[in-house]
Write an enzyme that holds these catalytic residues in place. Structure first.
Site, mmCIF file in Angstrom:
data_model
loop_
_atom_site.group_PDB
_atom_site.id
_atom_site.type_symbol
_atom_site.label_atom_id
_atom_site.label_comp_id
_atom_site.label_asym_id
_atom_site.label_seq_id
_atom_site.Cartn_x
_atom_site.Cartn_y
_atom_site.Cartn_z
ATOM 1 N N HIS A 141 -120.860 16.639 87.198
ATOM 2 C CA HIS A 141 -119.801 17.575 86.812
ATOM 3 C C HIS A 141 -120.354 18.875 86.235
ATOM 4 C CE1 HIS A 141 -115.765 18.778 86.061
ATOM 5 N NE2 HIS A 141 -115.244 17.573 86.063
ATOM 6 N N SER A 142 -121.594 18.894 85.784
ATOM 7 C CA SER A 142 -122.161 20.140 85.259
ATOM 8 C C SER A 142 -122.300 21.203 86.342
ATOM 9 C CB SER A 142 -123.529 19.875 84.623
ATOM 10 O OG SER A 142 -124.467 19.441 85.596
#
Length: 526
Positions: free
Chosen positions: A169-170
Site C-alpha cells: 500500500h505504500s
C-alpha cells in the site's frame, strides 16, 4: 470467487490444504540495484506511505481469455515507465526513508503457480479463493519494488483465467492503482482508445469544499457564504461521539461538553473510544493480520442507480444503506438479539483528498505524457462513519439514514482533521507514534468501507478481456473489510473477512444480495 450461488463449499475450508508450487526466483541482483544519481532517488517517503507498512492491496481480475504471458509482459514493460513507484524501493539514509529508482525486469514480478490439479478440477472457484487467501503468508522480496502479478490459468465459474495483483500500500492508494490499470487498458469496442469512464463528478475541489455559486446575484452568494457556516457547525457537532459518550457514561464528560468531541473524535478513538464488542469484532486486538478469505458478489449497477434516482440520493448513499441492511440482517440472525435493539458500530472510511477526483482526468494526463502531474501515492484522509444496526419495517429507511449521515460528514472538516493529525503525530513523535495511531484507529472501530469507480464499458487489459475487478486489502486488525467496485453494468461487493470470525462468509454475501433486492423492491413501489 463470486459466491453468487451461496454454495456450502465456500462456507467451510476444505480438509485438504491447497498445494502450491512456484518456480524459485533468482535473488535480486543488478536488475534491482538502486541508483542514487537518479532524479527520483531523493524523493522522500510520504507520512501516509510510512503508516502503510503492514497493509497490502490485493486485486483479483477475472479474464475472458487464457493467459498470453508474452503479450502481457510486453504491455507491462512498455507501460511501466509511466509510474515511477513501480520502479522504486524504499531505502533509508540518516534515518530518513526515501524512494530510490531501480532497474526492473517485469518477468521477476510474475508468478504462475502450479496448483494441485485434482483440487482445481474438483472445484476451480475454491482453488482460486484458496490461492488468493494464501498470499498473506507469502513474503515479498524487499530488494525489489513491492508488486507482483499472479496468474491462475484455468477456467472458473466467472472467468477463463484469473489475475491476482498484490501491491504494497505504500506504493499508492486505490486511485493510483486504478489509474495505472486503466492507462494499460483499452476499450473492448474500440481498442484504439482508452476505456470510457463514468461522467466526471461535479466536484472539482476537496470533498468538504463548498461549491462556488453558478449564478450571479445576492441569494446565490448568501447561500455560498452560509455553506461555510454549515461546514463549521457540522465539524463541531457532537452527533455520533455524543451518543457514544452518553451510552458509555464516561466519567468526567457531561452531555454539555460532548459537542466538542466531534472535533476530537479521532483523538478519542485512538485513546479510549472503542466500539462495543459484537460478533463482527475480535475480542483480542493484538492479532493485527488475521488469516483472511477474499470473496465477492455481483450486483446490478443499473439497479443501484434506480434506487438512487427513486430516493434522490447518491450511489454511495445506496451502498452504505445496503451495507447497513445486510449487516443488520446478519447480526440479528446470528446473535439472537431482539429485533427492537439498535446497535451503533463505526467504520473507517478512506477518502480521496485529490482536488481532481476524476479517474479519466488522471488517465488522460498519462496518455498526454504528463504522468508527473498525476497525484500518485497515497492521498487519503479518513472519516469515522457510523453504521446503524436495526431491523426496519421499511427497507428504504437504511438508505435515508445513510444519506443523512453522509451529507453531514461531507459537510465537515473531519477528513482533513484526521489526515493532518496523523501527519502531525508522525512528524513530532516519529514513525512509532504514527503507527500507534494508525493501529488504534482500526483496532477501536469495527469495519472498513471503501468504494471505487471503474470503467463504464467492457475493457481489455494488457491484451486480455476483463470480466470483473475485485480489489481488497489485508494487514489491518478488523475482521471485516468491505469494498465496492463498479465495472461496466455491474458493481462488485468484495469482502475481506477474518475466517475465524466469519466461518459462514457465504451467508453474509447472501445477506447483501437479499438486502439489496428488498431495497430495490421497495424503491420500485414509490
Amino acid at each position: 470467487m463470486d459466491a453468487s450461488n451461496g454454495s456450502s463449499s465456500a462456507a467451510a475450508p476444505r480438509s485438504r490444504p491447497l498445494s502450491i508450487r512456484t518456480k524459485p526466483r533468482a535473488p535480486a541482483a543488478d536488475t534491482d540495484k538502486w541508483t542514487a544519481d537518479d532524479s527520483t532517488a531523493e524523493e522522500p517517503v510520504s507520512p501516509t506511505a510510512r503508516l502503510m507498512e503492514p497493509v497490502y492491496i490485493v486485486v483479483t481480475i477475472g479474464l475472458g481469455s487464457p493467459l498470453d504471458l508474452p503479450v502481457f509482459t510486453a504491455h507491462m514493460t512498455s507501460g511501466l515507465p509511466r509510474y515511477s513507484r513501480f520502479q522504486s524501493i524504499q531505502v533509508t539514509e540518516d534515518g530518513k526513508p526515501r524512494w530510490a529508482r531501480v532497474k526492473v525486469k517485469v518477468e521477476d514480478h510474475i508468478v504462475v503457480p502450479t496448483l494441485d490439479p485434482v483440487a482445481v478440477a474438483a472445484n476451480p472457484d475454491q482453488s482460486v479463493e484458496d490461492y488468493v487467501a494464501s498470499l498473506f503468508t507469502l513474503p515479498m522480496d524487499r530488494s525489489r519494488p513491492l508488486w507482483e502479478f499472479h496468474f491462475l490459468d484455468f477456467p472458473s465459474s466467472e472467468a477463463t483465467s484469473t489475475a491476482v495483483i498484490r501491491v504494497h500500500h505504500s506504493l499508492g492508494d486505490g486511485m493510483s492503482l486504478m489509474t495505472l490499470l486503466m492507462s494499460s487498458a483499452s476499450s473492448a469496442a474500440d481498442p484504439t482508445r482508452l476505456p470510457a469512464m463514468p461522467k466526471q463528478p461535479e466536484r472539482t475541489g476537496a470533498i468538504y469544499a463548498p461549491q462556488r455559486p453558478r449564478f450571479s446575484g445576492i441569494m446565490p452568494f448568501l447561500a455560498w457564504v452560509c455553506s461555510y457556516f454549515v461546514l463549521a457547525w457540522n465539524t463541531m457537532r457532537a452527533n455520533v461521539v455524543s451518543r457514544i459518550i452518553r451510552k458509555k457514561a464516561i466519567a468526567g464528560y457531561s452531555p454539555a461538553i460532548a459537542g466538542y468531541f466531534k472535533l476530537c473524535a479521532f483523538i478519542a478513538t485512538i485513546m479510549f473510544l472503542r466500539d462495543p464488542h459484537t460478533l463482527f469484532k475480535r475480542s483480542d486486538d493484538t492479532v493485527f493480520n488475521p488469516p483472511r478469505r477474499f470473496v465477492h458478489r455481483s450486483l446490478s449497477l443499473d439497479d443501484v442507480k434506480f434506487i438512487k434516482n427513486a430516493i434522490n440520493c447518491t450511489v454511495n448513499d445506496v451502498l452504505v444503506g445496503v451495507t447497513s441492511a445486510a449487516l443488520s440482517r446478519y447480526y440479528f440472525r446470528k446473535s439472537g438479539n431482539s429485533n427492537s435493539d439498535k446497535i451503533l458500530l463505526r467504520s473507517v472510511l478512506p477518502v480521496n483528498l485529490r482536488s481532481t477526483p476524476s479517474l479519466q482526468t488522471n488517465v488522460n494526463m498519462i496518455e498526454s505524457g504528463k504522468s508527473d502531474d498525476v497525484a500518485w501515492g497515497n492521498q487519503l484522509g479518513y472519516i469515522i462513519l457510523p453504521f446503524h444496526l436495526a431491523m426496519h419495517d421499511d427497507p428504504l429507511a437504511y438508505i435515508r439514514k445513510a444519506k443523512k449521515t453522509l451529507d453531514r460528514k461531507k459537510s465537515s472538516l473531519e477528513v482533513v482533521f484526521t489526515c493532518k493529525m496523523s501527519e502531525l503525530f508522525l512528524k513530532m513523535f516519529g514513525v512509532k507514534a504514527g503507527a500507534f495511531i494508525f493501529r488504534r484507529m482500526f483496532a477501536n472501530t469495527t469495519i472498513s468501507f471503501t468504494s471505487m469507480i471503474g470503467p463504464a464499458e467492457q475493457t481489455n487489459w494488457c491484451g486480455h478481456p476483463v470480466v470483473f475487478i475485485a480489489p481488497s486489502v489485508y494487514g489491518v486488525p478488523q475482521a471485516l473489510i468491505m469494498h465496492y467496485q463498479s465495472y461496466g453494468s455491474t458493481i462488485k461487493v468484495i469482502l475481506s473477512v477474518d475466517k475465524e470470525i466469519f466461518p459462514d462468509y457465504s451467508q453474509l454475501l447472501d445477506d447483501f444480495a437479499d438486502s439489496f433486492r428488498c431495497i430495490k423492491d421497495a424503491a420500485s413501489k414509490i
